[in-house]
Design a protein around this motif. Structure first.
Motif, mmCIF file in Angstrom:
data_model
loop_
_atom_site.group_PDB
_atom_site.id
_atom_site.type_symbol
_atom_site.label_atom_id
_atom_site.label_comp_id
_atom_site.label_asym_id
_atom_site.label_seq_id
_atom_site.Cartn_x
_atom_site.Cartn_y
_atom_site.Cartn_z
ATOM 1 N N THR A 71 6.493 -10.521 4.279
ATOM 2 C CA THR A 71 7.312 -9.394 4.697
ATOM 3 C C THR A 71 7.379 -8.395 3.558
ATOM 4 N N ILE A 72 7.087 -7.132 3.866
ATOM 5 C CA ILE A 72 7.155 -6.068 2.866
ATOM 6 C C ILE A 72 8.403 -5.249 3.145
ATOM 7 N N LEU A 73 9.237 -5.088 2.118
ATOM 8 C CA LEU A 73 10.484 -4.342 2.239
ATOM 9 C C LEU A 73 10.399 -3.034 1.479
ATOM 10 N N ASP A 74 11.095 -2.016 1.987
ATOM 11 C CA ASP A 74 11.168 -0.765 1.232
ATOM 12 C C ASP A 74 12.252 -0.892 0.166
ATOM 13 N N SER A 75 12.506 0.166 -0.572
ATOM 14 C CA SER A 75 13.457 0.098 -1.692
ATOM 15 C C SER A 75 14.891 -0.171 -1.255
ATOM 16 N N THR A 76 15.184 -0.034 0.037
ATOM 17 C CA THR A 76 16.533 -0.321 0.528
ATOM 18 C C THR A 76 16.649 -1.725 1.106
ATOM 19 N N GLY A 77 15.519 -2.459 1.131
ATOM 20 C CA GLY A 77 15.527 -3.814 1.687
ATOM 21 C C GLY A 77 15.174 -3.868 3.159
ATOM 22 N N THR A 78 14.789 -2.744 3.742
ATOM 23 C CA THR A 78 14.420 -2.693 5.153
ATOM 24 C C THR A 78 12.934 -3.035 5.305
ATOM 25 N N ASP A 109 -3.034 -4.076 0.486
ATOM 26 C CA ASP A 109 -2.656 -2.853 -0.228
ATOM 27 C C ASP A 109 -1.176 -2.584 -0.010
ATOM 28 N N HIS A 110 -0.668 -1.492 -0.555
ATOM 29 C CA HIS A 110 0.776 -1.213 -0.510
ATOM 30 C C HIS A 110 1.298 -0.983 0.913
ATOM 31 N N THR A 111 0.409 -0.744 1.867
ATOM 32 C CA THR A 111 0.839 -0.572 3.267
ATOM 33 C C THR A 111 0.776 -1.878 4.043
ATOM 34 N N GLY A 112 0.203 -2.920 3.430
ATOM 35 C CA GLY A 112 0.054 -4.203 4.102
ATOM 36 C C GLY A 112 -1.324 -4.410 4.708
ATOM 37 N N ALA A 113 -2.213 -3.452 4.561
ATOM 38 C CA ALA A 113 -3.574 -3.590 5.085
ATOM 39 C C ALA A 113 -4.409 -4.454 4.140
ATOM 40 N N PRO A 114 -5.227 -5.363 4.701
ATOM 41 C CA PRO A 114 -6.059 -6.199 3.831
ATOM 42 C C PRO A 114 -7.166 -5.390 3.159
#
Length: 162
Positions: free
Chosen positions: A4-11, A51-56
């Motif tokens: 799970t990738i979260l943004d700076s607010t935890g979302t 990558d930073h967007t979650g793409a392999p």
């Protein structure tokens, strides 16, 4: 078998959690200088790179070079990834594109279930050697983050490690 990738607010990001891409019991994650997440798949004997967007990344998941129950990764000054292999009793070096480097895996006398790995600024590889109840330093095995002599000339600390 997800990340799970979260943004700076935890979302969670829109495409999170991320599944597939060879993830099989992810056990550790490290972020390289380009912001890519290298995920150790302990059951799959692979590394998934997102990558930073979650793409392999192209070619992910990566295997080879003796990867066997990877439990940790670290990066040297050239962006090469070093992998602690718990089952292989050794370490693997991959290029930043996932290609095993010549000589991988590195097997050293006394390595037994390495459980964690780090690379210091001088390029030395540090291993927590769980099965041997010890800490091992492989001096100068990786690429330094700073050229020691250049650093020494700049700081006036010739004769000391960076």
């Amino acid at each position: 078998n997800s990340v799970t990738i979260l943004d700076s607010t935890g979302t969670p990001l829109v495409n999170s959690p991320i599944t597939g891409n060879g993830m099989d019991h992810p056990g550790a994650v490290s972020i390289d200088g380009a912001g890519n997440a290298w995920i150790s798949n302990t059951n799959g004997n692979t590394l998934t790179v997102l990558d930073h967007t979650g793409a392999p990344l192209s070619g992910s998941p990566f295997s080879g070079g003796g990867i066997a129950i990877p439990v940790g990764t670290a990066f040297d000054g050239a962006g090469n990834v070093w992998v602690a292999n718990s089952a292989g009793n050794g370490i693997t070096e991959l290029s930043s594109t996932g290609t095993p480097m010549l000589g991988s895996p590195f097997l050293a006398s006394g390595l037994s279930s390495p459980s964690s790995i780090a690379v210091d600024g001088a390029g030395s590889i540090w291993l927590a050697n769980q099965g041997g109840d010890s800490l091992i330093e492989l001096i100068g095995a990786g690429v330094p983050a700073v050229t020691p002599i250049a650093s020494a000339l700049t700081t006036g600390s010739i004769g000391t490690r960076p």
